[in-house]
Scaffold this motif. Structure first.
Motif, PDB file in Angstrom:
ATOM      1  N   VAL A 134       0.844  -1.196   0.000  1.00 49.77           N
ATOM      2  CA  VAL A 134       0.000   0.000   0.000  1.00 49.77           C
ATOM      3  C   VAL A 134       0.884   1.253   0.000  1.00 49.77           C
ATOM      4  CG1 VAL A 134      -1.677   1.303   1.363  1.00 49.77           C
ATOM      5  CG2 VAL A 134      -1.903  -1.177   1.141  1.00 49.77           C
ATOM      6  N   TYR A 135       0.449   2.291  -0.733  1.00 54.44           N
ATOM      7  CA  TYR A 135       1.190   3.555  -0.723  1.00 54.44           C
ATOM      8  C   TYR A 135       1.001   4.231   0.632  1.00 54.44           C
ATOM      9  CZ  TYR A 135       2.754   8.242  -1.817  1.00 54.44           C
ATOM     10  OH  TYR A 135       3.425   9.438  -1.789  1.00 54.44           O
TER      11      TYR A 135
ATOM     12  N   VAL B 223      -5.381   4.002  -1.530  1.00 48.03           N
ATOM     13  CA  VAL B 223      -5.733   2.666  -2.009  1.00 48.03           C
ATOM     14  C   VAL B 223      -6.829   2.762  -3.063  1.00 48.03           C
ATOM     15  CG1 VAL B 223      -5.132   1.587   0.201  1.00 48.03           C
ATOM     16  CG2 VAL B 223      -7.481   2.338  -0.205  1.00 48.03           C
ATOM     17  N   GLU B 224      -6.901   1.735  -3.891  1.00 46.40           N
ATOM     18  CA  GLU B 224      -7.993   1.653  -4.859  1.00 46.40           C
ATOM     19  C   GLU B 224      -9.220   1.094  -4.153  1.00 46.40           C
ATOM     20  OE1 GLU B 224      -9.173  -0.438  -9.098  1.00 46.40           O
ATOM     21  OE2 GLU B 224      -7.046  -0.208  -8.602  1.00 46.40           O
ATOM     22  N   PHE B 225     -10.271   1.860  -4.115  1.00 47.92           N
ATOM     23  CA  PHE B 225     -11.470   1.578  -3.322  1.00 47.92           C
ATOM     24  C   PHE B 225     -11.992   0.158  -3.538  1.00 47.92           C
ATOM     25  CE2 PHE B 225     -16.051   1.519  -2.731  1.00 47.92           C
ATOM     26  CZ  PHE B 225     -16.247   2.217  -1.559  1.00 47.92           C
TER      27      PHE B 225
ATOM     28  N   TYR C 172      -2.279   7.049  -9.220  1.00 46.99           N
ATOM     29  CA  TYR C 172      -1.933   5.650  -9.490  1.00 46.99           C
ATOM     30  C   TYR C 172      -2.508   4.721  -8.431  1.00 46.99           C
ATOM     31  CZ  TYR C 172       0.773   1.466 -10.516  1.00 46.99           C
ATOM     32  OH  TYR C 172       1.143   0.173 -10.812  1.00 46.99           O
ATOM     33  N   ASN C 173      -2.522   5.147  -7.197  1.00 44.77           N
ATOM     34  CA  ASN C 173      -2.998   4.299  -6.108  1.00 44.77           C
ATOM     35  C   ASN C 173      -4.479   4.468  -5.810  1.00 44.77           C
ATOM     36  OD1 ASN C 173      -0.070   5.518  -5.361  1.00 44.77           O
ATOM     37  ND2 ASN C 173      -0.161   3.326  -4.911  1.00 44.77           N
ATOM     38  N   LEU C 174      -5.125   5.445  -6.450  1.00 50.30           N
ATOM     39  CA  LEU C 174      -6.520   5.740  -6.136  1.00 50.30           C
ATOM     40  C   LEU C 174      -7.494   5.390  -7.257  1.00 50.30           C
ATOM     41  CD1 LEU C 174      -5.926   9.187  -4.405  1.00 50.30           C
ATOM     42  CD2 LEU C 174      -6.899   7.164  -3.298  1.00 50.30           C
ATOM     43  N   LEU C 175      -7.021   5.392  -8.491  1.00 52.35           N
ATOM     44  CA  LEU C 175      -7.876   5.119  -9.638  1.00 52.35           C
ATOM     45  C   LEU C 175      -7.657   3.697 -10.149  1.00 52.35           C
ATOM     46  CD1 LEU C 175      -7.378   8.462 -11.602  1.00 52.35           C
ATOM     47  CD2 LEU C 175      -9.426   7.760 -10.347  1.00 52.35           C
TER      48      LEU C 175
ATOM     49  N   VAL D  19       1.821   5.571 -17.079  1.00 49.17           N
ATOM     50  CA  VAL D  19       3.045   4.873 -17.439  1.00 49.17           C
ATOM     51  C   VAL D  19       3.867   4.786 -16.162  1.00 49.17           C
ATOM     52  CG1 VAL D  19       5.079   4.835 -18.933  1.00 49.17           C
ATOM     53  CG2 VAL D  19       2.919   5.836 -19.762  1.00 49.17           C
ATOM     54  N   LYS D  20       3.882   3.604 -15.549  1.00 48.63           N
ATOM     55  CA  LYS D  20       4.382   3.463 -14.181  1.00 48.63           C
ATOM     56  C   LYS D  20       5.818   3.962 -14.022  1.00 48.63           C
ATOM     57  CE  LYS D  20       3.871   1.944  -9.903  1.00 48.63           C
ATOM     58  NZ  LYS D  20       5.202   2.067  -9.316  1.00 48.63           N
ATOM     59  N   GLU D  21       6.700   3.624 -14.943  1.00 50.24           N
ATOM     60  CA  GLU D  21       8.098   4.030 -14.811  1.00 50.24           C
ATOM     61  C   GLU D  21       8.223   5.550 -14.809  1.00 50.24           C
ATOM     62  OE1 GLU D  21      12.437   3.396 -17.017  1.00 50.24           O
ATOM     63  OE2 GLU D  21      10.664   2.303 -17.709  1.00 50.24           O
ATOM     64  N   LYS D  22       7.507   6.208 -15.728  1.00 50.25           N
ATOM     65  CA  LYS D  22       7.574   7.673 -15.801  1.00 50.25           C
ATOM     66  C   LYS D  22       6.850   8.309 -14.616  1.00 50.25           C
ATOM     67  CE  LYS D  22       8.061   7.883 -20.826  1.00 50.25           C
ATOM     68  NZ  LYS D  22       7.487   8.390 -22.107  1.00 50.25           N
ATOM     69  N   TYR D  23       5.790   7.669 -14.163  1.00 46.43           N
ATOM     70  CA  TYR D  23       5.053   8.148 -12.981  1.00 46.43           C
ATOM     71  C   TYR D  23       5.980   8.142 -11.761  1.00 46.43           C
ATOM     72  CZ  TYR D  23       1.225   8.332  -9.497  1.00 46.43           C
ATOM     73  OH  TYR D  23       0.391   8.670  -8.455  1.00 46.43           O
ATOM     74  N   ASP D  24       6.708   7.039 -11.585  1.00 46.54           N
ATOM     75  CA  ASP D  24       7.630   6.933 -10.453  1.00 46.54           C
ATOM     76  C   ASP D  24       8.763   7.950 -10.560  1.00 46.54           C
ATOM     77  OD1 ASP D  24       6.122   4.911  -9.382  1.00 46.54           O
ATOM     78  OD2 ASP D  24       7.396   3.291 -10.141  1.00 46.54           O
ATOM     79  N   GLN D  25       9.266   8.162 -11.778  1.00 49.90           N
ATOM     80  CA  GLN D  25      10.330   9.147 -11.975  1.00 49.90           C
ATOM     81  C   GLN D  25       9.843  10.546 -11.615  1.00 49.90           C
ATOM     82  OE1 GLN D  25      11.480   8.593 -16.070  1.00 49.90           O
ATOM     83  NE2 GLN D  25      12.747   6.791 -15.642  1.00 49.90           N
TER      84      GLN D  25
END
Length: 254
Positions: A73-74, A125-127, A178-181, A238-244
């Motif tokens: 979880v974030y 979290v994603e509901f 990313y963690n909510l949708l 895009v997870k990699e770019k999101y994390d960056q």
């Protein structure tokens, strides 16, 4: 249960605990996960004590997995709550009387401590993936809309207020969603998330232009079927770019 509880507390830090404000996003609203204590009408945030052989972050992840059924979880630590009196709306003696009526006189001797400092975390979290699960002390665990949150046990209303402020600050400097949708979402859904968290409205075209400039979104060759107006395109992060972007930060300014 009594034996297991006291065995657990023998292995835990007694004057330090943690509490988690778990945010979810559903039907255009920000929700928070709450638990109702047994034998009472009092609600609180998920939380618990830290075991002697685990870090605060590990304890937060353990507790959230137990309450939500989710792993990884974030989590963000945002404040430490250490007021001498942390019983804002429900006096300590009133709560103890109700709990002892349910669990038995003296059940909480050596378990509930008068002075406890709590580390505050918020989680995203994603509901729809959450399976709300009560703990030893509670009968019910469910989502509440932020606007409907009652007067909570301890100082947990203040915790939610501070967690929301911390989330808003985070949203101004980091990508969010990313963690909510769900994995695939529309641009209006993403905009509604930002508007809900930041409590303000944005121009549709300016919002889309700004979010696309971060280069963290991919527009898919799919559309949301059954939308009220024209079928909007679906997007995903895009997870990699999101994390960056999360690591270096962004400037959300509209």
């Amino acid at each position: 249960m009594e034996h297991n509880l006291k065995e657990f507390f023998d292995k835990a830090l007694k004057e330090v605990s943690l509490d988690c404000t778990v945010f979810g996003f559903h039907e255009g609203e920000l929700k928070v996960l709450l638990l109702r204590w047994k034998g009472t009408d009092g609600w609180s945030l998920p939380g618990g004590h830290i075991l002697l052989d685990e870090s605060a972050d590990d304890a937060a992840n353990r507790i959230l997995t137990q309450r939500t059924g989710l792993n990884d979880v974030y989590l963000q630590q945002f404040h430490t709550f250490g007021n001498v009196n942390r019983y804002t709306y429900h006096p300590e003696n009133e709560l103890l009387e109700k709990l002892e009526a349910t669990f038995g006189k003296g059940f909480f001797d050596g378990i509930i401590f008068r002075r406890v400092v709590s580390i505050g975390y918020y989680a995203l979290v994603e509901f729809d993936q959450v399976q709300p699960t009560p703990d030893w002390f509670t009968d019910e665990c469910r989502w509440w809309s932020l606007a409907d949150v009652p007067n909570l046990l301890f100082d947990h209303n203040e915790m939610i207020d501070r967690a929301l402020k911390a989330l808003r600050q985070h949203t101004r400097n980091h990508p969010i969603g990313y963690n909510l949708l769900p994995e695939k979402f529309t641009m209006p859904e993403l905009q509604r998330l930002y508007e809900t968290i930041l409590d303000r409205q944005f121009d549709r075209r300016n919002f889309q232009k700004l979010l696309m400039s971060y280069d963290i979104l991919e527009r898919l060759d799919e559309k949301r079927v059954g939308a009220a107006n024209k079928s909007p395109y679906l997007y995903r992060f895009v997870k990699e770019k999101y994390d960056q972007a999360g690591a270096v930060g962004i400037s959300f300014s509209m």
